[in-house]
Design a protein around this motif. Structure first.
Motif, PDB file in Angstrom:
ATOM      1  N   SER A  94       0.828  -1.204   0.000  1.00 59.42           N
ATOM      2  CA  SER A  94       0.000   0.000   0.000  1.00 59.42           C
ATOM      3  C   SER A  94       0.866   1.259   0.000  1.00 59.42           C
ATOM      4  O   SER A  94       0.605   2.209  -0.732  1.00 59.42           O
ATOM      5  N   ARG A  95       1.919   1.253   0.854  1.00 58.77           N
ATOM      6  CA  ARG A  95       2.814   2.418   0.889  1.00 58.77           C
ATOM      7  C   ARG A  95       3.503   2.605  -0.457  1.00 58.77           C
ATOM      8  O   ARG A  95       3.672   3.739  -0.931  1.00 58.77           O
ATOM      9  N   LEU A  96       3.885   1.489  -1.098  1.00 53.14           N
ATOM     10  CA  LEU A  96       4.566   1.577  -2.395  1.00 53.14           C
ATOM     11  C   LEU A  96       3.641   2.141  -3.467  1.00 53.14           C
ATOM     12  O   LEU A  96       4.024   3.025  -4.241  1.00 53.14           O
ATOM     13  N   LEU A  97       2.425   1.646  -3.507  1.00 51.36           N
ATOM     14  CA  LEU A  97       1.472   2.141  -4.506  1.00 51.36           C
ATOM     15  C   LEU A  97       1.155   3.611  -4.274  1.00 51.36           C
ATOM     16  O   LEU A  97       1.005   4.389  -5.226  1.00 51.36           O
ATOM     17  N   HIS A  98       1.023   3.975  -3.012  1.00 47.45           N
ATOM     18  CA  HIS A  98       0.743   5.377  -2.694  1.00 47.45           C
ATOM     19  C   HIS A  98       1.920   6.263  -3.111  1.00 47.45           C
ATOM     20  O   HIS A  98       1.732   7.363  -3.649  1.00 47.45           O
ATOM     21  N   ALA A  99       3.131   5.761  -2.919  1.00 47.86           N
ATOM     22  CA  ALA A  99       4.317   6.530  -3.313  1.00 47.86           C
ATOM     23  C   ALA A  99       4.398   6.676  -4.829  1.00 47.86           C
ATOM     24  O   ALA A  99       4.859   7.697  -5.348  1.00 47.86           O
ATOM     25  N   CYS A 100       3.979   5.626  -5.536  1.00 47.83           N
ATOM     26  CA  CYS A 100       4.011   5.668  -7.007  1.00 47.83           C
ATOM     27  C   CYS A 100       3.054   6.697  -7.576  1.00 47.83           C
ATOM     28  O   CYS A 100       3.185   7.094  -8.742  1.00 47.83           O
ATOM     29  N   GLU A 101       2.095   7.130  -6.774  1.00 48.28           N
ATOM     30  CA  GLU A 101       1.169   8.156  -7.247  1.00 48.28           C
ATOM     31  C   GLU A 101       1.788   9.542  -7.185  1.00 48.28           C
ATOM     32  O   GLU A 101       1.258  10.490  -7.753  1.00 48.28           O
ATOM     33  N   GLY A 102       2.904   9.658  -6.486  1.00 46.91           N
ATOM     34  CA  GLY A 102       3.563  10.957  -6.358  1.00 46.91           C
ATOM     35  C   GLY A 102       4.860  11.018  -7.142  1.00 46.91           C
ATOM     36  O   GLY A 102       5.151  10.154  -7.979  1.00 46.91           O
ATOM     37  N   ILE A 103       5.683  12.036  -6.848  1.00 48.92           N
ATOM     38  CA  ILE A 103       6.951  12.235  -7.569  1.00 48.92           C
ATOM     39  C   ILE A 103       8.128  12.359  -6.594  1.00 48.92           C
ATOM     40  O   ILE A 103       9.199  12.842  -6.972  1.00 48.92           O
ATOM     41  N   ASP A 104       7.929  11.927  -5.371  1.00 47.08           N
ATOM     42  CA  ASP A 104       8.993  11.987  -4.365  1.00 47.08           C
ATOM     43  C   ASP A 104       9.898  10.765  -4.543  1.00 47.08           C
ATOM     44  O   ASP A 104       9.542   9.646  -4.173  1.00 47.08           O
ATOM     45  N   ILE A 105      11.117  10.985  -5.112  1.00 41.87           N
ATOM     46  CA  ILE A 105      12.013   9.881  -5.443  1.00 41.87           C
ATOM     47  C   ILE A 105      12.496   9.173  -4.180  1.00 41.87           C
ATOM     48  O   ILE A 105      12.551   7.942  -4.121  1.00 41.87           O
ATOM     49  N   GLU A 106      12.852   9.954  -3.158  1.00 35.18           N
ATOM     50  CA  GLU A 106      13.338   9.336  -1.920  1.00 35.18           C
ATOM     51  C   GLU A 106      12.264   8.475  -1.267  1.00 35.18           C
ATOM     52  O   GLU A 106      12.537   7.362  -0.796  1.00 35.18           O
ATOM     53  N   ALA A 107      11.042   8.996  -1.239  1.00 36.22           N
ATOM     54  CA  ALA A 107       9.940   8.221  -0.659  1.00 36.22           C
ATOM     55  C   ALA A 107       9.718   6.931  -1.452  1.00 36.22           C
ATOM     56  O   ALA A 107       9.422   5.871  -0.882  1.00 36.22           O
ATOM     57  N   LEU A 108       9.896   7.025  -2.755  1.00 37.28           N
ATOM     58  CA  LEU A 108       9.742   5.840  -3.594  1.00 37.28           C
ATOM     59  C   LEU A 108      10.810   4.794  -3.281  1.00 37.28           C
ATOM     60  O   LEU A 108      10.525   3.597  -3.168  1.00 37.28           O
ATOM     61  N   HIS A 109      12.072   5.232  -3.146  1.00 33.57           N
ATOM     62  CA  HIS A 109      13.144   4.290  -2.832  1.00 33.57           C
ATOM     63  C   HIS A 109      12.899   3.622  -1.480  1.00 33.57           C
ATOM     64  O   HIS A 109      13.106   2.407  -1.329  1.00 33.57           O
ATOM     65  N   GLU A 110      12.457   4.407  -0.498  1.00 33.19           N
ATOM     66  CA  GLU A 110      12.157   3.837   0.816  1.00 33.19           C
ATOM     67  C   GLU A 110      11.020   2.813   0.719  1.00 33.19           C
ATOM     68  O   GLU A 110      11.086   1.734   1.319  1.00 33.19           O
ATOM     69  N   ALA A 111       9.978   3.188  -0.059  1.00 31.39           N
ATOM     70  CA  ALA A 111       8.836   2.282  -0.207  1.00 31.39           C
ATOM     71  C   ALA A 111       9.246   1.007  -0.943  1.00 31.39           C
ATOM     72  O   ALA A 111       8.794  -0.099  -0.600  1.00 31.39           O
ATOM     73  N   ILE A 112      10.121   1.141  -1.946  1.00 29.99           N
ATOM     74  CA  ILE A 112      10.602  -0.041  -2.680  1.00 29.99           C
ATOM     75  C   ILE A 112      11.402  -0.948  -1.746  1.00 29.99           C
ATOM     76  O   ILE A 112      11.232  -2.176  -1.749  1.00 29.99           O
ATOM     77  N   ALA A 113      12.272  -0.347  -0.933  1.00 29.70           N
ATOM     78  CA  ALA A 113      13.073  -1.137   0.013  1.00 29.70           C
ATOM     79  C   ALA A 113      12.172  -1.870   1.002  1.00 29.70           C
ATOM     80  O   ALA A 113      12.373  -3.062   1.293  1.00 29.70           O
TER      81      ALA A 113
END
Length: 650
Positions: A182-201
């Motif tokens: 859920s956090r990953l999908l929510h991050a993918c809706e935005g453009i915050d690269i750092e948040a995306l890397h954290e969510a991917i990890a």
């Protein structure tokens, strides 16, 4: 219902600051909004309706109170209402629950709001449902943990609670996985690269499904490529391009990144596309290699690397063409291989296979016999395997057979069929060809027999033609000819039975009446001859009379009468009497009527004679006797005349 009075009361309460409950003031303001909606409805003013609805929405007036006004606005000004719904939808994204948001999305679709205006709301709805599912799962976990703690306090053994603990651990892992997803999908809706890397990890740690991770990486590398293009750092851009290509970022995005690299560093761009070409050439993706070569040539990459890539491309294309037995592709690939310097041995092998394929391509694509002969000759000259050439000759024989069948030369058909059988053409082709040849032979014999005068031959030809697929509708003229020939043959023969059958068939076929009349005479004569040969006088008499009625020549009738005379005289006399009576009647009808002779009378006497007669009235008996003798003489003459007349009539 007095809006001014309500508003004045609200103002006084606020000004007095007497600690009135804020909810009372809010309800009063809602009341004003509802009254304004009613007034707007009364005036049918779309602008007033829109303003009132916006105010009602801000005050959270319930949907039922707004419904009539919304319907009126949609009726008066659909575009204005869509704008209102769009704003309503945006507000619901922030504040509404999943059920209310879903209903509003459905309503937006009903009023034909654009998909783009609804998309964000749909994403939020998915997020809300996902969160609701996570909350439900968390509550189940909490309840399970509480139950296990209670069981432990009550002295439940670990062995008895172990299955429940195992199941709880599985559910906790699933919750962690879903939360990470859920956090990953929510991050993918935005453009915050750092948040995306954290969510991917976090998703990797929680063992989220790989397809979700792939999409997330593609999204983050797309964002990084955009940032690198804006940053203008060549090294960063090259690294971002490599990651984007590996993550299968959309081609148009990668192309924009490469164009940016070309602007920043042409040499770096040239090296980059050459590396791309070299990498592509190590694989087997023909379209990718071809595209990489085009890009490299456009970038001015040296000729040697390009030639090497072209050789690889030609080799792959030749191999593909051979696998697919594609003549046109193989011809092009051989030409390219020769131009770019592919090893001669490889080219020769491809040429041999090309000659082989051409033979079978001519056959499969319905080529001509001459084309097949040329292909076989080329295959022999270039060294194609003898067994394959033999197969080609079998196909050539089949093509020659079909070519012969398409014409009307029966001898050529039979010759081609014999050659095909000898060389071993496939059985199904031979069967079809034999059937065709048999039909053509049958048709030819049918035509020849129809031209002839032999009914037996024509009958056999019709039977054979029917056995070989010729329909009776097609043979209507031939069958008519057979009926006429059989009738003609039966008339010449001496079989009553055959003639009767032939006449019946001729009548059904509509043969001309004069032909049937001639046949009927012949039938009567045959019956007469047959009756004369038998010993039945009654039948012979009947046939004699029928022959006379039909106008048969006198000679066979007289001969039959003589036989009847010897056989049964009484029956013969009956015929003769009938003939005599008929002849008399005919004679009477034909001879003219003669006038009867007048009786002889005395001539009138002169006056003196009359007186003498009167005087002689009392003559003696001698004179009276004299008068009587004269009368008898007259009567005798009259009788003699009548007898003479009867004699003439007789």
């Amino acid at each position: 219902t007095n809006q001014k009075m309500i508003q004045a009361t609200i103002d006084k309460a606020v000004e007095a600051n007497v600690g009135m409950d804020a909810n009372h003031i809010t309800e009063a303001r809602k009341r004003i909004a509802v009254l304004q909606l009613g007034k707007a409805l009364e005036y049918h003013d779309s602008e007033m309706l829109k303003t009132s609805l916006v105010a009602a929405r801000e005050l959270r007036v319930d949907k039922e109170s707004r419904e009539a006004a919304e319907q009126e606005l949609y009726k008066e000004d659909p575009d204005a209402y869509r704008e209102f719904v769009c704003a309503d939808l945006q507000e619901a994204i922030e504040f509404a629950g999943a059920r209310d948001l879903f209903n509003l999305i459905v309503h937006a679709g009903q009023v034909r709001l654009k998909d783009a205006d609804i998309l964000l709301a749909k994403k939020q709805l998915v997020h809300l449902k996902r969160e609701a599912g996570l909350e439900s799962l968390q509550r189940a976990i909490d309840a399970a943990e509480t139950a296990l703690e209670k069981a432990s306090l009550e002295g439940l053994e670990d062995e008895e609670s172990e299955p429940a603990k195992t199941k709880l651990a599985e559910v906790q892992h699933e919750l962690k996985k879903r939360q990470a997803r859920s956090r990953l999908l929510h991050a993918c809706e935005g453009i915050d690269i750092e948040a995306l890397h954290e969510a991917i990890a976090g998703a990797v740690d929680a063992q989220v499904d790989e397809e979700v991770l792939v999409e997330a990486r593609r999204h983050v590398f797309t964002l990084e490529l955009h940032d690198a293009m804006e940053l203008g750092d060549v090294d960063v851009l090259i690294e971002a391009l490599e990651k984007a290509k590996a993550a299968l970022v959309p081609v148009d995005v990668v192309l924009k990144g490469k164009e940016r690299l070309r602007e920043l560093d042409p040499d770096g761009y040239r090296n980059f596309v050459q590396a791309e070409m070299d990498t592509a050439a190590q694989g087997e993706d023909i379209p990718a290699i071809r595209k990489a070569i085009e890009v490299a040539e456009d970038a001015g990459v040296d000729a040697d690397p390009v030639r090497a890539a072209r050789q690889r491309l030609a080799q792959l294309e030749m191999a593909l063409a051979i696998d697919e037995r594609d003549v046109e592709l193989l011809e092009r690939a051989i030409k390219d291989a020769e131009e770019c310097g592919v090893d001669d041995d490889e080219v020769v092998v491809a040429c041999v296979r090309l000659a082989e394929f051409k033979m079978f391509a001519v056959y499969n694509k319905s080529g001509t016999v001459e084309q097949m002969k040329v292909a076989i000759e080329e295959a022999e000259n270039i060294g194609v395997d003898e067994a394959l050439v033999a197969d080609g000759r079998v196909l050539l024989a089949e093509m020659e057979l079909f070519e012969a069948l398409s014409g009307d030369d029966i001898e050529a058909m039979q010759s081609a069929l014999a050659a095909a059988v000898e060389i071993g053409v496939r059985e199904e082709a031979l069967e079809a060809s034999k059937k065709k040849v048999d039909e053509m032979v049958a048709r030819a014999e049918l035509a020849a027999a129809t031209e002839g005068e032999d009914p037996g031959r024509l009958k056999r030809a019709i039977e054979v033609a029917e056995q070989n697929g010729v329909t009776r509708e097609e043979m209507a003229a031939n069958i008519d000819r057979l009926i006429r020939l059989e009738l003609q043959e039966a008339v010449k023969g001496d079989s009553v039975k055959l003639l009767v059958l032939a006449m019946d068939a001729a009548k059904q076929a509509g043969v001309e009446e004069e032909i049937l009349e001639a046949a009927d005479k012949r039938l009567v004569l045959l019956k007469l001859e047959a009756a004369a040969a038998d010993l039945d006088p009654a039948a012979l008499k009947q046939n004699i009379l029928a022959a006379k009625e039909a106008g048969i020549d006198r000679e066979p009738i007289d001969s039959a009468k003589m036989k009847l005379k010897k056989m049964h005289l009484e029956t013969y006399r009956e015929i003769i009497e009938d003939e005599l009576q008929d002849a008399c009647e005919n004679a009477r009808r034909k001879l003219p009527k003669r006038p009867k002779k007048a009786k002889k009378t005395k001539a009138p006497a002169a006056e003196g004679e009359e007186d003498a007669e009167e005087g002689e009235a009392a003559a003696p008996d001698g004179d009276e006797a004299k008068t009587t003798g004269e009368d008898k003489e007259v009567e005798a003459e009259e009788k003699e005349g009548e007898e003479e007349e009867e004699e003439q009539e007789e």
